[in-house]
Design an enzyme around this catalytic site. Structure first.
Site, mmCIF file in Angstrom:
data_model
loop_
_atom_site.group_PDB
_atom_site.id
_atom_site.type_symbol
_atom_site.label_atom_id
_atom_site.label_comp_id
_atom_site.label_asym_id
_atom_site.label_seq_id
_atom_site.Cartn_x
_atom_site.Cartn_y
_atom_site.Cartn_z
ATOM 1 N N LYS A 189 0.857 -1.199 0.000
ATOM 2 C CA LYS A 189 0.000 0.000 0.000
ATOM 3 C C LYS A 189 0.889 1.244 0.000
ATOM 4 C CE LYS A 189 -1.606 1.445 4.132
ATOM 5 N NZ LYS A 189 -1.305 2.829 4.491
ATOM 6 N N ARG B 258 -4.561 10.390 4.299
ATOM 7 C CA ARG B 258 -3.572 11.455 4.459
ATOM 8 C C ARG B 258 -2.546 11.498 3.329
ATOM 9 N NH1 ARG B 258 -0.273 11.281 7.143
ATOM 10 N NH2 ARG B 258 0.049 13.435 7.737
ATOM 11 N N ARG C 103 0.477 14.337 12.922
ATOM 12 C CA ARG C 103 0.840 14.146 11.512
ATOM 13 C C ARG C 103 1.040 15.484 10.774
ATOM 14 N NH1 ARG C 103 -0.636 8.838 10.292
ATOM 15 N NH2 ARG C 103 1.003 8.921 8.713
ATOM 16 N N SER D 286 11.580 11.936 7.234
ATOM 17 C CA SER D 286 10.143 11.803 6.972
ATOM 18 C C SER D 286 9.920 11.087 5.640
ATOM 19 C CB SER D 286 9.488 13.201 6.896
ATOM 20 O OG SER D 286 8.276 13.127 6.165
ATOM 21 N N VAL D 287 9.170 9.992 5.676
ATOM 22 C CA VAL D 287 8.854 9.240 4.450
ATOM 23 C C VAL D 287 8.080 10.139 3.486
ATOM 24 C CG1 VAL D 287 7.477 7.312 3.537
ATOM 25 C CG2 VAL D 287 8.878 6.987 5.592
ATOM 26 N N ASP E 21 5.318 0.519 11.891
ATOM 27 C CA ASP E 21 4.088 -0.141 11.418
ATOM 28 C C ASP E 21 4.002 -1.596 11.860
ATOM 29 O OD1 ASP E 21 3.866 1.603 8.213
ATOM 30 O OD2 ASP E 21 3.485 2.203 10.271
ATOM 31 N N ILE F 47 8.706 6.922 16.673
ATOM 32 C CA ILE F 47 8.288 7.657 15.470
ATOM 33 C C ILE F 47 7.032 8.476 15.718
ATOM 34 C CG2 ILE F 47 7.617 7.432 13.039
ATOM 35 C CD1 ILE F 47 10.494 6.517 13.457
ATOM 36 N N ARG G 245 -8.389 -0.622 5.219
ATOM 37 C CA ARG G 245 -7.579 0.420 4.565
ATOM 38 C C ARG G 245 -6.283 -0.166 4.038
ATOM 39 N NH1 ARG G 245 -6.586 5.604 7.932
ATOM 40 N NH2 ARG G 245 -5.328 5.842 6.076
HETATM 41 C C1 EPZ Z 1 4.516 6.925 6.270
HETATM 42 O O1 EPZ Z 1 3.764 7.937 6.911
HETATM 43 C C2 EPZ Z 1 3.607 5.705 6.208
HETATM 44 N N1 EPZ Z 1 2.432 6.026 5.401
HETATM 45 C C3 EPZ Z 1 3.188 5.301 7.611
HETATM 46 O O2 EPZ Z 1 2.397 4.119 7.511
HETATM 47 C C4 EPZ Z 1 4.444 4.964 8.412
HETATM 48 O O3 EPZ Z 1 4.076 4.637 9.729
HETATM 49 C C5 EPZ Z 1 5.375 6.192 8.419
HETATM 50 O O4 EPZ Z 1 5.679 6.575 7.052
HETATM 51 C C6 EPZ Z 1 6.690 5.928 9.131
HETATM 52 O O5 EPZ Z 1 7.344 4.874 8.522
HETATM 53 C C7 EPZ Z 1 2.534 5.965 4.053
HETATM 54 O O6 EPZ Z 1 3.577 5.677 3.499
HETATM 55 C C8 EPZ Z 1 1.295 6.274 3.282
HETATM 56 P P1 EPZ Z 1 6.690 10.271 8.305
HETATM 57 P P2 EPZ Z 1 4.335 9.466 6.927
HETATM 58 O O7 EPZ Z 1 6.537 11.536 7.547
HETATM 59 O O8 EPZ Z 1 5.039 9.748 5.669
HETATM 60 C C9 EPZ Z 1 6.802 13.523 11.706
HETATM 61 C C10 EPZ Z 1 0.508 2.828 7.797
HETATM 62 O O9 EPZ Z 1 0.104 2.250 8.804
HETATM 63 N N2 EPZ Z 1 6.631 14.489 10.616
HETATM 64 O O10 EPZ Z 1 7.887 9.402 8.054
HETATM 65 O O11 EPZ Z 1 3.231 10.354 7.339
HETATM 66 C C11 EPZ Z 1 5.586 12.647 11.916
HETATM 67 O O12 EPZ Z 1 4.656 13.288 12.755
HETATM 68 C C12 EPZ Z 1 1.017 4.242 7.894
HETATM 69 O O13 EPZ Z 1 0.565 2.329 6.644
HETATM 70 C C13 EPZ Z 1 6.763 15.852 10.889
HETATM 71 O O14 EPZ Z 1 7.018 16.243 12.022
HETATM 72 O O15 EPZ Z 1 5.397 9.362 8.119
HETATM 73 C C14 EPZ Z 1 6.172 11.412 12.538
HETATM 74 O O16 EPZ Z 1 6.338 11.628 13.930
HETATM 75 C C15 EPZ Z 1 0.822 4.802 9.279
HETATM 76 N N3 EPZ Z 1 6.603 16.741 9.881
HETATM 77 C C16 EPZ Z 1 7.560 11.297 11.896
HETATM 78 O O17 EPZ Z 1 7.847 12.592 11.347
HETATM 79 C C17 EPZ Z 1 6.323 16.353 8.595
HETATM 80 O O18 EPZ Z 1 6.211 17.210 7.703
HETATM 81 C C18 EPZ Z 1 7.623 10.298 10.759
HETATM 82 O O19 EPZ Z 1 6.577 10.604 9.867
HETATM 83 C C19 EPZ Z 1 6.183 14.971 8.337
HETATM 84 C C20 EPZ Z 1 6.346 14.059 9.357
#
Ligand code: EPZ
Length: 419
Positions: free
Chosen positions: A22, A94, A123, A165-166, A308, A330, A400
């Protein structure tokens, strides 16, 4: 509201095939805005993917989903594109924010709803906007929307992410696709799903190289021919089923359509706990649960232990001898499964961002409630090992991100049905 009913302690055996990822499909669908025509294969038929397809249709792309083959055909050629991602579609999914980079770099403007928080955390998207501003985008936030524009197009930039950040790495990659000049991203997320997005963009004519946590994007020669891409397997689904088979396998359980090398850190942790895993080229065999021992884990960006998989690992650790700890590094609120697991008899306490799990504990069936995608699958795992019957409410969270979950488990003789 649909529910899942699970009769626990049924031994499972046989074979499970893993679906497409996904979290690789979502950014690749956003990247298809940049293609004239694209065929994407091995996509998982799950709710988040359908929502992203709705968003692409809303924007004006032509999409054709061939369900029985898990293939989608997408064309942006000659379409009048609406560079808007509305709240109604982004609030439930999101990752809709990922169309921002594509729309901005191709059409020089975009209006995308702020995604808002979810159960696991606030988020924020500040890192996404930070990167786009570095490339020259003018960004305003108004009435819950991101208004972005780049009248003369985006320009390449050197961008060092303050934290990993992913999503922000993916948005910056998409934005850099048509930016003038070179872009260098450092301190990037390097999840396998991002590598898959890079492969897709390179097929589209991008020149993207990954080195450590740095990504270099030089000016793309955009191809207009139709491209085809097969999405990688879902490593989180794989980890979930390895744990299920460790807990319940009568003898061996085969899991195929995967590349074990990609989940080296997860396999290393499971082996440390005592799970017997035999790796083949495109599959693994999980031996029946052995004497499992406690361990301390901290979730980290790839190649560390994925957040995850945290809820699923927690269920496994309720069954091992001794006290284990899981630190969630995270997300700020990703322990919602704990109160539900406690109601099933798990002995888990939380101190700051660490869950302390005492094992082994006998779990008993109960009526529980799913709160987010991965927490809900941990309740399924708990239900499979608990005595008697477990009823899981709000399973739209599960739908989802897990394709044919009940079917795959029933295929391995688990007693699980949806009502
Ligand atoms: C991706 O979310 C995944 N979703 C998440 O999977 C996964 O848990 C996460 O990466 C971490 O591996 C998708 O790929 C669609 P991040 P993402 O930006 O990109 C903070 C699932 O269950 N942050 O790496 O939103 C954030 O709050 C989902 O499939 C900021 O502060 O994750 C978090 O604490 C859940 N500012 C940390 O960074 C930003 O602009 C990591 O978030 C962006 C993120």
């Amino acid at each position: 509201m649909q529910k899942l009913i699970i009769k626990g302690r049924k031994e499972i055996s046989g074979k499970i095939s893993i679906s497409g990822s996904k979290n690789a499909t979502l950014p690749i669908l956003a990247a298809s805005i940049l293609a004239d025509q694209a065929q994407i294969k091995n996509i998982p038929l799950v709710k988040d993917i359908f929502t992203m397809i709705d968003l692409l249709n809303f924007i004006g792309l032509k999409t054709k989903l061939i369900r029985k083959k898990n293939i989608i055909e997408i064309s942006s050629k000659g379409k009048n594109i609406n560079t808007l991602a509305p709240y109604k579609l982004v609030k439930t999914m999101r990752a809709g924010i990922l169309v921002l980079g594509s729309l901005l770099t191709k059409y020089k403007k975009a209006k995308v709803s702020l995604p808002g928080g979810c159960a696991i955390g606030t988020r924020p998207v500040d890192l996404h906007l930070f990167a786009l501003k570095k490339m020259g985008a003018k960004i305003k936030i108004k009435n819950g929307y991101i208004l972005a524009e780049a009248k003369n197009g985006l320009k390449g930039a050197k961008i060092r992410f303050p934290s990993i950040s992913v999503g922000a790495t993916e948005n910056a990659l998409l934005a850099a696709f048509k930016a003038k000049g070179k872009t260098v991203l450092t301190n990037c997320a390097i999840e396998p799903e991002i590598i898959d997005l890079i492969k897709f963009l390179n097929k589209l004519g991008a020149k993207i190289h990954l080195k450590g946590r740095s990504i270099l994007i030089s000016e793309s020669k955009i191809k207009t021919s139709k491209i085809s891409h097969e999405v990688i397997f879902d490593r989180i689904e794989l980890g979930t089923y390895i744990i299920a088979s460790t807990l319940l396998a009568k003898k061996n359980l085969i899991i195929d359509k995967i590349n074990p090398k990609i989940i080296k850190s997860e396999i290393d942790v499971l082996k440390k706990i005592g799970v017997k895993i035999i790796q083949k080229k495109k599959s693994i065999i999980v031996k029946k649960g052995q004497r499992l021992k406690n361990i301390n884990i901290t979730t980290k960006p790839y190649p560390g232990i994925p957040t995850d998989l945290q809820a699923q690992l927690m269920v496994l650790l309720t069954q091992v001898n001794g006290v284990s700890k899981i630190k969630e590094n995270i997300f700020e609120n990703r322990f919602m499964h704990v109160p539900e697991l406690r109601r099933m008899g798990a002995q888990i306490t939380i101190k700051d961002k660490t869950a302390i799990i005492k094992g082994p504990t006998k779990l008993t069936g109960a009526e529980v409630m799913a709160t987010d995608l991965r927490a809900s699958v941990s309740l399924v795992l708990a239900g499979l090992i608990a005595e008697n019957r477990t009823i899981i409410n709000r399973i739209y969270h599960l739908d989802r991100g897990y394709e044919y979950l009940e079917r795959k488990l029933r295929h391995c003789k688990a007693e699980i049905k949806r009502i």
